[in-house]
Design a protein around this motif. Structure first.
Motif, short mmCIF file in Angstrom:
data_model
loop_
_atom_site.label_atom_id
_atom_site.label_comp_id
_atom_site.label_asym_id
_atom_site.label_seq_id
_atom_site.Cartn_x
_atom_site.Cartn_y
_atom_site.Cartn_z
N HIS A 1 5.66 5.61 -0.14
CA HIS A 1 5.23 6.94 0.28
C HIS A 1 4.21 6.85 1.41
O HIS A 1 3.31 6.03 1.35
CB HIS A 1 4.58 7.68 -0.89
N ASN A 2 4.37 7.75 2.37
CA ASN A 2 3.38 7.89 3.44
C ASN A 2 3.21 6.62 4.28
O ASN A 2 2.11 6.29 4.71
CB ASN A 2 2.03 8.30 2.82
N ALA A 3 4.28 5.90 4.46
CA ALA A 3 4.20 4.63 5.19
C ALA A 3 3.94 4.86 6.68
O ALA A 3 4.40 5.85 7.24
CB ALA A 3 5.52 3.88 5.04
N PRO A 4 3.18 3.96 7.31
CA PRO A 4 2.99 4.08 8.76
C PRO A 4 4.31 3.88 9.49
O PRO A 4 5.23 3.25 8.96
CB PRO A 4 2.00 2.97 9.08
N PHE B 1 3.96 18.08 14.36
CA PHE B 1 5.14 17.31 13.94
C PHE B 1 4.97 15.82 14.28
O PHE B 1 5.16 14.95 13.45
CB PHE B 1 6.38 17.88 14.63
N LEU B 2 4.49 15.59 15.51
CA LEU B 2 4.33 14.20 15.94
C LEU B 2 3.24 13.48 15.15
O LEU B 2 3.40 12.33 14.77
CB LEU B 2 4.03 14.14 17.44
N SER B 3 2.14 14.17 14.88
CA SER B 3 1.06 13.50 14.16
C SER B 3 1.50 13.19 12.74
O SER B 3 1.12 12.19 12.14
CB SER B 3 -0.21 14.34 14.17
N PHE C 1 2.45 9.00 10.28
CA PHE C 1 2.12 8.57 8.93
C PHE C 1 2.88 9.37 7.90
O PHE C 1 2.31 10.03 7.08
CB PHE C 1 0.61 8.76 8.70
N ALA C 2 4.17 9.36 7.94
CA ALA C 2 4.86 10.18 6.94
C ALA C 2 6.22 9.62 6.61
O ALA C 2 7.12 10.35 6.27
CB ALA C 2 4.97 11.60 7.42
N GLN D 1 -4.05 6.59 4.57
CA GLN D 1 -4.57 6.46 5.93
C GLN D 1 -6.08 6.68 5.97
O GLN D 1 -6.74 6.27 6.91
CB GLN D 1 -3.87 7.43 6.86
N SER D 2 -6.64 7.32 4.96
CA SER D 2 -8.09 7.53 4.96
C SER D 2 -8.71 6.83 3.77
O SER D 2 -8.08 6.67 2.72
CB SER D 2 -8.41 9.02 4.89
N GLU D 3 -9.98 6.44 3.96
CA GLU D 3 -10.70 5.75 2.89
C GLU D 3 -10.87 6.68 1.70
O GLU D 3 -10.76 6.26 0.54
CB GLU D 3 -12.05 5.28 3.42
N SER D 4 -11.12 7.99 1.98
CA SER D 4 -11.37 8.91 0.87
C SER D 4 -10.14 9.04 -0.03
O SER D 4 -10.26 9.06 -1.25
CB SER D 4 -11.83 10.26 1.40
#
Ligand SMILES: [Zn+2]
Length: 229
Positions: free
Chosen positions: A31-34, A13-15, A19-20, A66-69
């Motif tokens: 969407h998915n803002a830090p 939940f915390l992780s 980023f959610a 959050q990830s390059e991929s």
């Protein structure tokens, strides 16, 4: 066992919380803002760009990666840019890559919003070779270092710089700075706000000739760089 389950749930939940964040402003659906991204700051950046360009953005989605991929999958310019704005008839959206952080996001967001407004408002009236320069200038990117610029290989004809800029990363970087320096030159030669206002109806390149009285942009640019060193 129950304790362990609860603990796993809590970690998960915390992780996700880092980023959610999802929220929307009048202009952006984020969407998915830090976690550190604050709505009032986003609105402040948006308002400032909208005011400068006299436009209200029709709301578009902004995706934070959050990830390059995941960033690379979402757009076609690869991992190098910090952020990318997709503009097409089907969709207009901003993608923020993993290089965007708490320190640089205001400038990067401002830059991308300029692209959005140019697309929604100007309909191709602003030449591609000036678009990045405007985006940098209006988002308050640090001013051009002319001494450095004079040592770079400047395109023979600056109006041939397409979009997105092509070449190896150092050449691309130079083209961004050339474009920004061209906008700084226009700012000196004519009223930039008025130039933008006029360009809604007709191509900006026409007004650069008539309103800014620049007959040969390449020649004027050479003189401008010499003057600025
Ligand atoms: Zn750009």
């Amino acid at each position: 066992m129950i304790k362990l389950f609860f603990l796993l749930f809590l970690i998960n939940f915390l992780s996700l919380q880092v980023f959610a964040k999802e929220f929307r402003t009048n202009e952006l659906e984020i969407h998915n803002a830090p976690d550190w991204l604050m709505q009032p700051k986003v609105e402040k950046v948006t308002d400032s760009i909208q005011q400068k360009l006299e436009w209200r953005i029709r709301r578009i989605p902004l995706f934070w990666h959050q990830s390059e991929s995941s960033f690379v999958k979402a757009q076609t310019l690869g991992p190098t840019p910090a952020a990318v704005t997709i503009k097409s008839k089907q969709k207009t959206e901003i993608h923020m890559g993993p290089q965007v952080n708490k320190k640089n996001y205001e400038q990067i967001l401002g830059h991308e919003l300029v692209h959005v407004i140019f697309y929604q408002k100007y309909n191709g009236a602003i030449p591609q070779w000036l678009e990045e320069g405007f985006a940098n200038d209006l988002s308050k990117k640090e001013a051009v270092n002319y001494k450095w610029l004079s040592q770079q290989k400047i395109p023979e004809d600056v109006t041939k710089m397409g979009h997105p800029f092509k070449g190896i990363p150092s050449e691309i970087h130079t083209q961004y700075k050339v474009s920004q320096a061209l906008v700084e030159m226009l700012k000196k030669k004519c009223d930039l706000e008025n130039l933008l206002r006029l360009s809604v109806e007709r191509k900006m390149t026409d007004y650069i000739k008539t309103y800014c009285e620049i007959k040969d942009i390449n020649q004027s640019f050479k003189e401008w760089i010499l003057k600025k060193i």
